[in-house]
Design a protein around this motif. Structure first.
Motif, PDB file in Angstrom:
ATOM      1  N   GLY A  34     -33.213   9.220  26.121  1.00 53.32           N
ATOM      2  CA  GLY A  34     -32.382  10.089  25.905  1.00 53.32           C
ATOM      3  C   GLY A  34     -32.643  11.177  24.774  1.00 53.32           C
ATOM      4  O   GLY A  34     -33.123  10.791  23.708  1.00 53.32           O
ATOM      5  N   PHE A  35     -32.707  12.264  24.962  1.00 52.49           N
ATOM      6  CA  PHE A  35     -32.955  13.301  24.038  1.00 52.49           C
ATOM      7  C   PHE A  35     -31.484  14.152  23.397  1.00 52.49           C
ATOM      8  O   PHE A  35     -30.864  14.611  24.350  1.00 52.49           O
ATOM      9  CB  PHE A  35     -33.401  14.432  24.551  1.00 52.49           C
ATOM     10  CG  PHE A  35     -34.782  14.766  24.163  1.00 52.49           C
ATOM     11  CD1 PHE A  35     -35.924  13.680  23.973  1.00 52.49           C
ATOM     12  CD2 PHE A  35     -35.481  16.111  23.597  1.00 52.49           C
ATOM     13  CE1 PHE A  35     -37.043  13.906  23.762  1.00 52.49           C
ATOM     14  CE2 PHE A  35     -36.869  16.174  23.083  1.00 52.49           C
ATOM     15  CZ  PHE A  35     -37.399  15.243  23.207  1.00 52.49           C
ATOM     16  N   ILE A  36     -31.301  13.654  22.235  1.00 56.72           N
ATOM     17  CA  ILE A  36     -29.963  14.093  21.935  1.00 56.72           C
ATOM     18  C   ILE A  36     -29.967  15.348  20.526  1.00 56.72           C
ATOM     19  O   ILE A  36     -30.989  15.070  19.724  1.00 56.72           O
ATOM     20  CB  ILE A  36     -28.825  13.258  21.568  1.00 56.72           C
ATOM     21  CG1 ILE A  36     -29.491  12.016  20.800  1.00 56.72           C
ATOM     22  CG2 ILE A  36     -28.522  12.688  22.963  1.00 56.72           C
ATOM     23  CD1 ILE A  36     -28.532  11.022  20.500  1.00 56.72           C
ATOM     24  N   GLY A  37     -29.106  16.076  20.541  1.00 60.75           N
ATOM     25  CA  GLY A  37     -28.948  17.042  19.294  1.00 60.75           C
ATOM     26  C   GLY A  37     -28.203  17.858  19.728  1.00 60.75           C
ATOM     27  O   GLY A  37     -27.961  18.431  20.812  1.00 60.75           O
ATOM     28  N   PRO A  38     -27.543  18.612  18.668  1.00 61.60           N
ATOM     29  CA  PRO A  38     -26.920  19.671  19.079  1.00 61.60           C
ATOM     30  C   PRO A  38     -27.500  20.991  19.374  1.00 61.60           C
ATOM     31  O   PRO A  38     -28.494  21.046  19.794  1.00 61.60           O
ATOM     32  CB  PRO A  38     -26.115  20.310  17.476  1.00 61.60           C
ATOM     33  CG  PRO A  38     -27.430  19.971  16.628  1.00 61.60           C
ATOM     34  CD  PRO A  38     -27.851  18.647  17.123  1.00 61.60           C
ATOM     35  N   THR A  52     -31.675  15.174  28.425  1.00 63.84           N
ATOM     36  CA  THR A  52     -30.928  15.559  27.328  1.00 63.84           C
ATOM     37  C   THR A  52     -29.333  15.917  27.626  1.00 63.84           C
ATOM     38  O   THR A  52     -29.077  15.864  29.125  1.00 63.84           O
ATOM     39  CB  THR A  52     -31.403  16.840  27.154  1.00 63.84           C
ATOM     40  OG1 THR A  52     -30.872  17.954  28.007  1.00 63.84           O
ATOM     41  CG2 THR A  52     -32.790  17.037  27.033  1.00 63.84           C
ATOM     42  N   SER A  53     -28.456  15.665  26.860  1.00 63.06           N
ATOM     43  CA  SER A  53     -27.261  15.502  27.318  1.00 63.06           C
ATOM     44  C   SER A  53     -26.279  15.766  26.140  1.00 63.06           C
ATOM     45  O   SER A  53     -26.670  15.364  24.729  1.00 63.06           O
ATOM     46  CB  SER A  53     -26.634  14.402  28.085  1.00 63.06           C
ATOM     47  OG  SER A  53     -25.340  14.491  28.382  1.00 63.06           O
ATOM     48  N   HIS A  54     -25.148  16.576  26.303  1.00 62.84           N
ATOM     49  CA  HIS A  54     -24.042  16.720  25.249  1.00 62.84           C
ATOM     50  C   HIS A  54     -23.261  15.382  25.227  1.00 62.84           C
ATOM     51  O   HIS A  54     -22.719  15.358  24.355  1.00 62.84           O
ATOM     52  CB  HIS A  54     -23.319  17.876  25.626  1.00 62.84           C
ATOM     53  CG  HIS A  54     -23.720  19.004  25.077  1.00 62.84           C
ATOM     54  ND1 HIS A  54     -24.509  19.993  25.668  1.00 62.84           N
ATOM     55  CD2 HIS A  54     -23.677  19.409  23.966  1.00 62.84           C
ATOM     56  CE1 HIS A  54     -24.863  20.982  25.170  1.00 62.84           C
ATOM     57  NE2 HIS A  54     -24.344  20.952  23.921  1.00 62.84           N
TER      58      HIS A  54
END
Lengths: 265, 263, 325
Positions: free
Chosen positions: C53-57, C212-214
């Motif tokens: 998972g790629f997360i970030g604002p 990626t996801s919000h």
């Protein structure tokens, strides 16, 4: 009144923001002018006469039509169809705002920009091509020209809005617009050729349609090539169409707004 | 190569199905298209009513030119490519190009094929009939060689026009704000309906970029009416292949500048 | 190792617009640029079959990284290797092994049933008849779209369309799959459907997936490993459970009492975050949680009792805001 002035002003700044797009549009107009111009100068070389036109009179006609185009045809009101289909119309209906005045204010801004650029372009072309210039000095004829242009602007505005109003009933607003822009504008308004070169019965018939009053009629008045009774007759027909279209538009919108919302969001 | 043919055949099938799903659309398109073709030919009749020759082309030859314009540009080009070029603007502006680039497929092929205007077929058929009628009335003889060479040079004409459009449309990658860049090729390819000499009459070097367009229809038409010179033939082939090469190079060069629409 | 990213840096050249008409004419000839840093010095490796998972604002550089990995963007510096290829060359052999799905972009033909678009992709990716039949059957089963694939795409709901988009992207059985915000705009049920599918697909086809996801839920349920990225830099790369251990200072005790208890009495145990009749949620420091739990169980009559980690969403938010200070 003030808010509508702002609408027009905003359109002008919008054009400045997207100036390159506006330049594209102008390039298209210049190319079309030059094509017609050189086609006619090849058809009627200097010293010859054809359909009652000489080399200089036809070129004057072509250039004046081009200028009148920016007064009469330049418009943004074709967007009505998209406004209806995409549901943007709701934004306007909910505001203390007359939608048609709003549209017309935008048109005025658009016409202003088109006229300004046309004048600049023509000035440059005059230096390069040195075409014949005709200046009308008869004040009455100038007034009648102005009146016919105003009436033409009215006809054009109503046609655009009516074509867009098809959006109330169908998603396909582009096809009628395409037909209008390509066929009617080129052949029935005098854009490509002066209408009086057509065979008499066809010409007589066209005179009863609204389209010749957009370009051909004002230019011919300005050139002083119309008898006064022809002018009066023409002006009456032109104003008649303005009234008819106005009534038609009212009817169409009363009906259209009743079913509005069936489409769109 | 075989794969591209297979894909293209599938395109034709899908476009045919789409067209038949939207019969209303199809009919208005058909009507508008054919009507415009008829009127564009009528214009030549009106304009040339009292002239015997314009820019060195006889009146009958101009009638043929009007017909071949409708076969090649108004019909074939619009059928095969026009929709794709219109679509290219959105593809690049809205990021759909990403999807094309990630397909194992030549990206120039990917962006400039796929959408066909089936109804333009009607215009081609009617124009072919028209040209035959006009030529037999005018007493211009058509041999099988004329027809074959018309087809060959018409093919090169289409390649030249395709590449001309493609190069101009590629500028969208550099200037994504130019959503109406198609005004330029649209208004220039209208020039092809007139004898190429009209371009020289304009005496304005800035319109020289339209030079290839002036050959697109006139050269194959000359082949049809037996007036083709070796120079004409060589020129069109050279221009077509040259432009095609440039269009492919320029596209690849532009893609290096492509940053893909921000997410 | 399937994916190797080594000191990847990507700057966007942004065309600087000049004001005024003359300015825009001038900038046609002489364009001025400034650099926008999207990704800076990012390194990581991913093994076969991993689901990361790629997360970030927003604007953190997630999508840019995905675009570099899939070959859409050319790195300003650093090296990227995917399946042994340099992605930016976009060799057809490479493209046939990957797929990028963006939640907001569509590749299906709008006016035709999705099935037609699948067929087109079959030809483009040169999938053999037999493996096409097998794959499409499996995908349709997994996503439960049997009835939809023959309906015009324009008539589908957003969620149904997304399912079809996924099928179109997976017909060639990519070894590496990039999913950019696949659940965006979908309702809760549909989100869950898609999550289940991604998990299933990962197992069944042994595909490497980067997502990626919000929505933290997506990541929480799917990914063992996460890479947190902000301002173009990697903040954390490792197991999701570890970051929770590391950053979650509190646990939540969810209790249902048999009869209502005085709020005052409970307040001394920890911070009450929710109270609704007999249902109470108390936030307790991690180290004390067992102790407090034992005390409650001894002292009160309990109907239901649960110890949970603090919401992952909050932890992530904490990490990002701490690092940004």
């Amino acid at each position: 009144m003030n808010k509508y002035f702002l609408v027009g002003k905003n359109l002008v700044s919008e054009i400045f923001t997207y100036r390159l797009n506006f330049v594209m549009w102008r390039v298209r107009m210049i190319l079309s002018l030059l094509t017609i111009y050189f086609l006619w100068s090849a058809l009627i070389p200097e010293g010859r006469e054809l359909f009652g036109y000489t080399n200089s009179s036809i070129l004057t006609y072509i250039i004046l039509v081009h200028l009148t185009y920016s007064f009469v045809v330049a418009s943004r009101s074709y967007a009505v169809g998209e406004d209806i289909i995409q549901g943007n119309l709701s934004n306007f209906l909910l505001k203390p705002f007359n939608y048609f005045t709003y549209l017309f204010s935008k048109d005025v801004g658009d016409k202003f920009m088109n006229i300004s650029l046309t004048v600049i372009e023509l000035s440059i072309l005059f230096v390069i091509l040195k075409p014949p210039i005709f200046i009308q000095t008869d004040l009455l004829l100038l007034l009648l020209t102005a009146l016919s242009i105003l009436s033409g602007i009215g006809i054009m505005f109503f046609i655009y809005v009516l074509l867009g109003s098809i959006g109330f009933w169908s998603q396909e607003v582009w096809a009628p617009r395409f037909i209008f822009f390509t066929i009617i504008l080129n052949f029935f308004t005098g854009f490509l050729f002066p209408l009086d070169i057509l065979p008499k019965p066809i010409f007589d018939f066209i005179q009863f349609l609204p389209f010749s009053y957009l370009l051909y009629f004002p230019v011919k008045i300005y050139l002083g090539q119309m008898a006064i009774d022809q002018i009066l007759m023409g002006t009456s027909i032109s104003l008649f169409w303005v009234v008819v279209f106005h009534l038609l538009l009212k009817k169409v919108w009363t009906k259209g707004l009743q079913i509005y919302g069936a489409y769109g969001r | 190569m075989k794969r591209y043919v297979k894909i293209y055949i599938l395109f034709i099938r899908l476009n045919y199905r789409r067209a038949s799903l939207h019969m209303g659309n199809f009919m208005t398109g058909l009507f508008g298209n054919v009507a415009w073709g008829i009127f564009s030919i009528l214009a030549i009749y009106i304009l040339s009513a009292r002239s015997t020759s314009i820019f060195g082309w006889s009146r009958e030859e101009l009638f043929v030119l009007a017909g071949t314009y409708n076969i090649l540009v108004g019909g074939s080009f619009r059928m095969l490519f026009a929709r794709n070029f219109e679509n290219m603007i959105n593809l690049i502006r809205l990021g759909g190009l990403d999807g094309v680039l990630l397909k194992p497929l030549n990206s120039q092929f990917g962006v400039s094929t796929g959408h066909l205007s089936i109804y333009s077929m009607a215009r081609i058929v009617l124009s072919v009939i028209y040209v035959f009628i006009v030529m037999s009335i005018a007493g211009i003889e058509i041999g099988i060689i004329n027809i074959v060479s018309f087809l060959i040079f018409g093919f090169f004409g289409l390649i030249a026009l395709y590449a001309f459009w493609f190069i101009i449309m590629s500028f969208i990658i550099w200037f994504p704000d130019l959503y109406n860049i198609d005004e330029i090729p649209y208004s220039t390819d209208n020039l092809a309906r007139y004898p190429p000499q009209i371009l020289w009459a304009m005496k304005m070097f800035i319109f020289l970029f339209a030079f290839p367009v002036s050959l697109v229809v006139s050269t194959p038409t000359k082949a049809l009416i037996d007036k083709l010179t070796l120079f004409d033939a060589g020129l069109l082939i050279a221009v077509a292949l040259g432009l095609l090469f440039v269009s492919s190079k320029f596209w690849k060069f532009s893609l290096r500048n492509y940053t893909s629409a921000s997410s | 190792m399937i994916i190797k990213v080594d000191h990847l840096t990507k700057y966007y050249k942004i065309h600087q617009k000049e004001p005024g008409f003359m300015g825009s004419l001038r900038s046609l000839v002489n364009r001025k640029y400034y650099d926008a840093r999207a990704v800076e010095d990012v390194s990581f490796t991913i093994d076969e079959g991993e689901l990361v998972g790629f997360i970030g604002p927003n604007g953190a550089g997630k999508t840019t990284t995905l675009k570099c990995l899939s070959g859409l963007l050319y790195p300003t510096s650093g090296n990227v290797e995917v399946l042994g290829f340099n992605p930016f060359e976009r060799k057809h052999d490479f493209l046939k092994k990957i797929s990028l799905v963006m939640g907001q972009k569509n590749q299906l033909w709008w006016d035709l049933p999705a099935m037609d678009s699948f067929l087109l992709n079959k030809e483009i990716y040169e999938v053999s008849d037999s493996s096409y039949k097998k794959t499409i059957g499996e995908l349709i089963d997994l996503l439960d779209v049997k009835d939809i694939v023959n309906v015009q795409v324009r008539k589908l709901s957003l969620g149904q369309r997304m399912k079809c988009e996924l099928i179109a992207a997976l017909i060639h059985e990519p070894k590496v799959l990039f999913l950019d915000e696949p659940t965006i705009g979908l309702d809760v049920v549909m989100q869950q459907n898609l999550r289940d599918f991604v998990k299933e697909y990962n197992k069944k086809f042994d595909a490497t997936i980067i997502l990626t996801s919000h929505y933290m839920r997506d990541v929480e349920q799917l990914c063992k490993r996460i890479i947190m990225i902000d301002h173009g830099k990697v903040l954390y790369d490792g197991n999701l459970s570890e970051i929770v251990k590391k950053y979650a200072t509190h646990k939540e005790l969810r209790i249902v009492f048999q009869k209502p208890i005085e709020k005052r009495e409970l307040a001394r145990l920890g911070k009450i975050t929710e109270m609704n009749g007999t249902r109470v949620v108390i936030s307790v420091e991690r180290t004390k949680s067992n102790h407090v739990a034992a005390e409650i169980l001894k002292k009160y009559d309990i109907e239901d009792f649960n110890i949970e980690e603090a919401g992952i969403e909050e932890i992530i938010r904490d990490v990002f805001s701490n690092k940004n200070k």
